[in-house]
Design a protein around this motif. Sequence first.
Motif, PDB file in Angstrom:
ATOM      1  N   VAL A 283       2.090 -26.581 -18.144  1.00 53.19           N
ATOM      2  CA  VAL A 283       1.022 -28.131 -18.581  1.00 53.19           C
ATOM      3  C   VAL A 283       1.672 -28.915 -19.418  1.00 53.19           C
ATOM      4  O   VAL A 283       1.600 -28.568 -20.375  1.00 53.19           O
ATOM      5  CB  VAL A 283      -0.207 -27.533 -18.922  1.00 53.19           C
ATOM      6  N   ASP A 284       2.225 -30.203 -19.326  1.00 53.48           N
ATOM      7  CA  ASP A 284       2.565 -30.837 -20.100  1.00 53.48           C
ATOM      8  C   ASP A 284       2.130 -32.032 -19.895  1.00 53.48           C
ATOM      9  O   ASP A 284       1.064 -32.302 -19.128  1.00 53.48           O
ATOM     10  CB  ASP A 284       4.378 -30.889 -19.684  1.00 53.48           C
ATOM     11  N   GLU A 285       2.138 -32.933 -21.064  1.00 52.87           N
ATOM     12  CA  GLU A 285       1.085 -33.824 -20.882  1.00 52.87           C
ATOM     13  C   GLU A 285       0.828 -35.104 -19.855  1.00 52.87           C
ATOM     14  O   GLU A 285       0.895 -35.448 -18.714  1.00 52.87           O
ATOM     15  CB  GLU A 285       1.187 -35.113 -21.983  1.00 52.87           C
ATOM     16  N   ALA A 286       2.623 -35.288 -19.512  1.00 54.95           N
ATOM     17  CA  ALA A 286       3.082 -36.520 -18.223  1.00 54.95           C
ATOM     18  C   ALA A 286       2.878 -35.163 -16.933  1.00 54.95           C
ATOM     19  O   ALA A 286       2.536 -35.841 -15.970  1.00 54.95           O
ATOM     20  CB  ALA A 286       4.706 -36.171 -18.087  1.00 54.95           C
ATOM     21  N   ASN A 287       2.816 -34.159 -16.293  1.00 57.26           N
ATOM     22  CA  ASN A 287       1.744 -33.246 -15.419  1.00 57.26           C
ATOM     23  C   ASN A 287       2.496 -33.297 -14.431  1.00 57.26           C
ATOM     24  O   ASN A 287       3.039 -33.592 -13.311  1.00 57.26           O
ATOM     25  CB  ASN A 287       0.564 -33.394 -14.924  1.00 57.26           C
ATOM     26  N   SER A 288       3.854 -33.126 -14.930  1.00 63.59           N
ATOM     27  CA  SER A 288       5.453 -33.565 -14.421  1.00 63.59           C
ATOM     28  C   SER A 288       5.399 -32.365 -13.520  1.00 63.59           C
ATOM     29  O   SER A 288       6.456 -31.983 -12.357  1.00 63.59           O
ATOM     30  CB  SER A 288       7.086 -34.246 -15.185  1.00 63.59           C
ATOM     31  N   GLY A 289       4.872 -30.784 -14.377  1.00 61.08           N
ATOM     32  CA  GLY A 289       5.317 -30.019 -13.417  1.00 61.08           C
ATOM     33  C   GLY A 289       6.431 -29.541 -12.877  1.00 61.08           C
ATOM     34  O   GLY A 289       7.490 -29.355 -13.952  1.00 61.08           O
ATOM     35  N   LEU A 290       6.245 -28.917 -11.662  1.00 62.67           N
ATOM     36  CA  LEU A 290       8.191 -28.591 -11.260  1.00 62.67           C
ATOM     37  C   LEU A 290       9.542 -29.676 -11.327  1.00 62.67           C
ATOM     38  O   LEU A 290      10.595 -29.514 -11.193  1.00 62.67           O
ATOM     39  CB  LEU A 290       8.089 -27.651  -9.950  1.00 62.67           C
ATOM     40  N   THR A 291       8.690 -30.638 -11.540  1.00 69.19           N
ATOM     41  CA  THR A 291       9.237 -32.436 -11.457  1.00 69.19           C
ATOM     42  C   THR A 291      10.599 -32.371 -12.865  1.00 69.19           C
ATOM     43  O   THR A 291      10.908 -32.994 -12.895  1.00 69.19           O
ATOM     44  CB  THR A 291       9.118 -33.092 -10.860  1.00 69.19           C
ATOM     45  N   HIS A 292       9.785 -31.218 -13.660  1.00 72.44           N
ATOM     46  CA  HIS A 292      10.993 -30.734 -15.036  1.00 72.44           C
ATOM     47  C   HIS A 292      11.656 -30.031 -15.356  1.00 72.44           C
ATOM     48  O   HIS A 292      11.574 -29.652 -14.580  1.00 72.44           O
ATOM     49  CB  HIS A 292       9.683 -30.919 -15.747  1.00 72.44           C
ATOM     50  N   GLU A 293      12.254 -30.803 -15.273  1.00 73.17           N
ATOM     51  CA  GLU A 293      14.156 -30.360 -14.799  1.00 73.17           C
ATOM     52  C   GLU A 293      14.505 -29.347 -15.301  1.00 73.17           C
ATOM     53  O   GLU A 293      14.633 -28.056 -15.451  1.00 73.17           O
ATOM     54  CB  GLU A 293      15.374 -32.003 -15.170  1.00 73.17           C
TER      55      GLU A 293
ATOM     56  N   PHE B 287      12.089 -27.633 -17.373  1.00 75.66           N
ATOM     57  CA  PHE B 287      11.225 -26.670 -16.982  1.00 75.66           C
ATOM     58  C   PHE B 287      11.841 -25.830 -16.097  1.00 75.66           C
ATOM     59  O   PHE B 287      11.547 -24.047 -15.841  1.00 75.66           O
ATOM     60  CB  PHE B 287      10.065 -26.726 -17.010  1.00 75.66           C
ATOM     61  N   ALA B 288      11.631 -26.265 -14.759  1.00 76.41           N
ATOM     62  CA  ALA B 288      12.129 -26.123 -13.555  1.00 76.41           C
ATOM     63  C   ALA B 288      13.638 -24.907 -13.802  1.00 76.41           C
ATOM     64  O   ALA B 288      13.434 -23.515 -13.031  1.00 76.41           O
ATOM     65  CB  ALA B 288      12.619 -26.968 -12.686  1.00 76.41           C
ATOM     66  N   ALA B 289      14.252 -25.354 -14.260  1.00 77.33           N
ATOM     67  CA  ALA B 289      15.641 -24.567 -14.499  1.00 77.33           C
ATOM     68  C   ALA B 289      15.750 -23.266 -15.594  1.00 77.33           C
ATOM     69  O   ALA B 289      15.651 -22.141 -15.219  1.00 77.33           O
ATOM     70  CB  ALA B 289      16.970 -25.082 -15.158  1.00 77.33           C
ATOM     71  N   VAL B 290      14.048 -23.823 -16.502  1.00 81.63           N
ATOM     72  CA  VAL B 290      14.125 -22.407 -17.240  1.00 81.63           C
ATOM     73  C   VAL B 290      13.907 -20.933 -16.328  1.00 81.63           C
ATOM     74  O   VAL B 290      13.754 -19.771 -15.781  1.00 81.63           O
ATOM     75  CB  VAL B 290      13.501 -22.283 -18.010  1.00 81.63           C
ATOM     76  N   LEU B 291      12.124 -21.997 -15.991  1.00 83.26           N
ATOM     77  CA  LEU B 291      11.449 -21.025 -14.438  1.00 83.26           C
ATOM     78  C   LEU B 291      12.812 -20.616 -13.136  1.00 83.26           C
ATOM     79  O   LEU B 291      12.444 -19.507 -13.312  1.00 83.26           O
ATOM     80  CB  LEU B 291      10.443 -21.769 -13.895  1.00 83.26           C
TER      81      LEU B 291
ATOM     82  N   ALA C  77      19.681 -18.510 -18.637  1.00 83.53           N
ATOM     83  CA  ALA C  77      19.471 -17.936 -20.265  1.00 83.53           C
ATOM     84  C   ALA C  77      17.821 -17.265 -20.694  1.00 83.53           C
ATOM     85  O   ALA C  77      17.702 -16.433 -20.993  1.00 83.53           O
ATOM     86  CB  ALA C  77      20.726 -17.489 -21.253  1.00 83.53           C
ATOM     87  N   ILE C  78      17.738 -18.722 -21.566  1.00 79.51           N
ATOM     88  CA  ILE C  78      16.375 -18.815 -21.675  1.00 79.51           C
ATOM     89  C   ILE C  78      15.274 -18.437 -20.815  1.00 79.51           C
ATOM     90  O   ILE C  78      14.621 -17.263 -21.199  1.00 79.51           O
ATOM     91  CB  ILE C  78      16.067 -20.201 -21.963  1.00 79.51           C
ATOM     92  N   GLY C  79      15.260 -18.687 -19.554  1.00 80.88           N
ATOM     93  CA  GLY C  79      14.506 -18.057 -18.550  1.00 80.88           C
ATOM     94  C   GLY C  79      14.779 -16.437 -18.409  1.00 80.88           C
ATOM     95  O   GLY C  79      13.728 -15.570 -18.372  1.00 80.88           O
ATOM     96  N   MET C  80      15.728 -15.859 -18.589  1.00 78.70           N
ATOM     97  CA  MET C  80      16.212 -14.460 -18.146  1.00 78.70           C
ATOM     98  C   MET C  80      15.704 -13.484 -19.181  1.00 78.70           C
ATOM     99  O   MET C  80      14.680 -13.148 -18.892  1.00 78.70           O
ATOM    100  CB  MET C  80      17.386 -15.061 -17.926  1.00 78.70           C
ATOM    101  N   GLN C  81      16.253 -14.061 -20.138  1.00 80.52           N
ATOM    102  CA  GLN C  81      15.564 -13.777 -21.566  1.00 80.52           C
ATOM    103  C   GLN C  81      13.971 -13.206 -21.835  1.00 80.52           C
ATOM    104  O   GLN C  81      13.410 -12.334 -21.971  1.00 80.52           O
ATOM    105  CB  GLN C  81      15.958 -14.546 -22.936  1.00 80.52           C
ATOM    106  N   ALA C  82      13.631 -14.523 -21.571  1.00 76.77           N
ATOM    107  CA  ALA C  82      12.381 -14.489 -21.418  1.00 76.77           C
ATOM    108  C   ALA C  82      11.028 -13.270 -20.603  1.00 76.77           C
ATOM    109  O   ALA C  82      10.486 -13.013 -21.051  1.00 76.77           O
ATOM    110  CB  ALA C  82      11.388 -15.446 -21.217  1.00 76.77           C
ATOM    111  N   ALA C  83      11.972 -13.362 -18.985  1.00 70.27           N
ATOM    112  CA  ALA C  83      11.349 -12.800 -18.401  1.00 70.27           C
ATOM    113  C   ALA C  83      11.732 -11.430 -19.451  1.00 70.27           C
ATOM    114  O   ALA C  83      10.939 -10.052 -18.685  1.00 70.27           O
ATOM    115  CB  ALA C  83      12.679 -12.852 -17.054  1.00 70.27           C
TER     116      ALA C  83
END
Lengths: 339, 339
Positions: free
Chosen positions: A67-77, A79-83, A297-303
């Motif tokens: 949840v970001d302030e802009a409510n960009s969700g998956l359009t947040h480049e 975040f989408a890449a990390v996810l 890598a960030i996403g992978m490490q988090a997982a």
Amino acid sequence: MISMKELAQHCGVSVATVSKALNDQSDIGESTKIRVKQAAETLGYFPNAAARSLKTNRSYNIGVLFVDEANSGLTHEYFAAVLEGFKVEAEKQGYDITFINGQIGKKKVSYYEHCKYRNVDGVVIACVKFDNPEVVELLNGDIPVVTIDHINENCSSVLSDNVKGIQSLMDYVYEKGHRKIAYIHGQASTTVTKARLTSFYRFLESRELSVPDDYVLEADYLDVSQAMACTSELLDRKDPPTCILYPDDTALIGGLNEIRKRNLRVPDDISIAGYDGSRLSLILNPRLTTIRQDTSAIGMQAAKKLISTIDKPKTTFTEQIIVEGELITGESVGNANIS
Amino acid sequence: MISMKELAQHCGVSVATVSKALNDQSDIGESTKIRVKQAAETLGYFPNAAARSLKTNRSYNIGVLFVDEANSGLTHEYFAAVLEGFKVEAEKQGYDITFINGQIGKKKVSYYEHCKYRNVDGVVIACVKFDNPEVVELLNGDIPVVTIDHINENCSSVLSDNVKGIQSLMDYVYEKGHRKIAYIHGQASTTVTKARLTSFYRFLESRELSVPDDYVLEADYLDVSQAMACTSELLDRKDPPTCILYPDDTALIGGLNEIRKRNLRVPDDISIAGYDGSRLSLILNPRLTTIRQDTSAIGMQAAKKLISTIDKPKTTFTEQIIVEGELITGESVGNANIS
DNA sequence: TTATCTTTCTTAATCGTTTTCGAAAAATGT
DNA sequence: ACATTTTTCGAAAACGATTAAGAAAGATAA
């Protein structure tokens, strides 16, 4: 489609035997094990997630909260890449991914309650406003959590190395001869910005350099027009900077537009650098100077971290995992004119 | 955390009564209904998704399937935006979203099996290679499906209006005086490309215009270097086009780079137009001429359609929903020189 | 031979719901 | 007052799995 019961009948054994055979428990004979497994294979048996989850309290499902302030969700480049990185690793380890939200049916509930409702084994939290009380509830709850780009006492986190990022960017810019370096940074409240600002000032100090206070401005991340305004402000100074750092590549475009409007050339008249290493920065000409954050890598490490604390909550300790970025030199930073 | 059993004890009624009270069934007295509901509220009761799903075969969970050849996943800007729109609408209607993949635990299964395993109520399929046998299995299965940008007989689909999109783009370009219009299109195998190409040729026909065969080239979507190569090819012709249409905004950048390399100016020397209305196109200067696809509407419509076929499979008929885009005139298409 | 231990399987309870069916109580009709 | 209908609730089965505990059979030991 076929259940354990039918499978058991087909094999002439009890349901319990089937369950234990498929789960490779020790109290089942080797011969029946393979018999059951083969039957399962040929009959196309696969388990029912709901039943299993109900009984075992393990869903093999991971919640994602963003949840970001802009409510960009998956359009947040970013975040989408990390996810995406997170998803790939989680799926490789047999976990599925579900988005967490604030509802059960039509009823408003907290994020924590939603997690309990879906019985997720863990949650990854990214880019949210971490002071949100509902997020705090989740952080302090009994569900394994990993945060991204935010440090919290009770859980592990994966952080992009913003300190080193800014440092290597400054190094590069400095080497190119720049001394009058302005920094337009993102929201000061975020962990990310704090790290970058600290690193910025530390660098200046280490080189015994100082910049005017008004060389450091704030503009929201990803906000083109704010970046434009800040750039305008900087260029209007009596003693304008020779190089401007932006919160991210998108904001940089705002600056670029303002610069071009004034018929200045990049990097001949002024140098600029972004942050993120977004797709945009990789394809544009001139190539942007930026720090590529290693999103996958960030996403992978988090997982990995999340799953290991799910699997063995005792032995896994909380830690901060730092993922280094990479300087993309690009062409938007030129040699400083000795003026 | 608290179960129906405890709630029932607390209210001094049976579990069955609690269930029926919370679900507003007609055979429960009004007074006990509110008593139960209030107790549920104060004790913080909420249902267990697994148990409910197990019993009712309804999970209030929707599967998302996305597999493209490039394996870009969520980093695919268009798909991510559509999915965001889908997510918002689905969550508003009380559904959660889970990604579908090809595994159960560490075991490889088909997408269909994975859906059954998670008991999703429906699936939205986007941007995949629709001839993939596993996708076909899913399309022909008994799970409600909505496809995005692809027509299938057995299910509804939501389509970006590529015909009208290309048409209005061509209209605009034509009005600007262009007659020598080249079209670099994406993979010809996709539904999207077919629609666009048809529209392109139909337009030419309607204006009794014709372009040389070699004005129409193929370059993969989102592929900068292929677009660059095609552009180079076009510019090398004896009789080069005055305007080039690209598969998408990203590919356009490839063309732009090639054009600038030759010291040509956009739009003075040559005009270009993209497709998508990506974030990039909105912030760049000069503004790109492009067709903005209404991603959030596409996602929203897909969710609405899917949920309505889930809720009332009998009365809901399959249909194709067309979502119009919008011409962004931008500044990358100029007036054609009469040559 | 008898007692004991292993191995292998089954019975039955359980997870938290929903739902069918029946029963009790209350309301209605005569 | 008695029969009948309606309203309101509970008992119990079921969904598809897991698992503790026990039973049967075979193996081992004395």
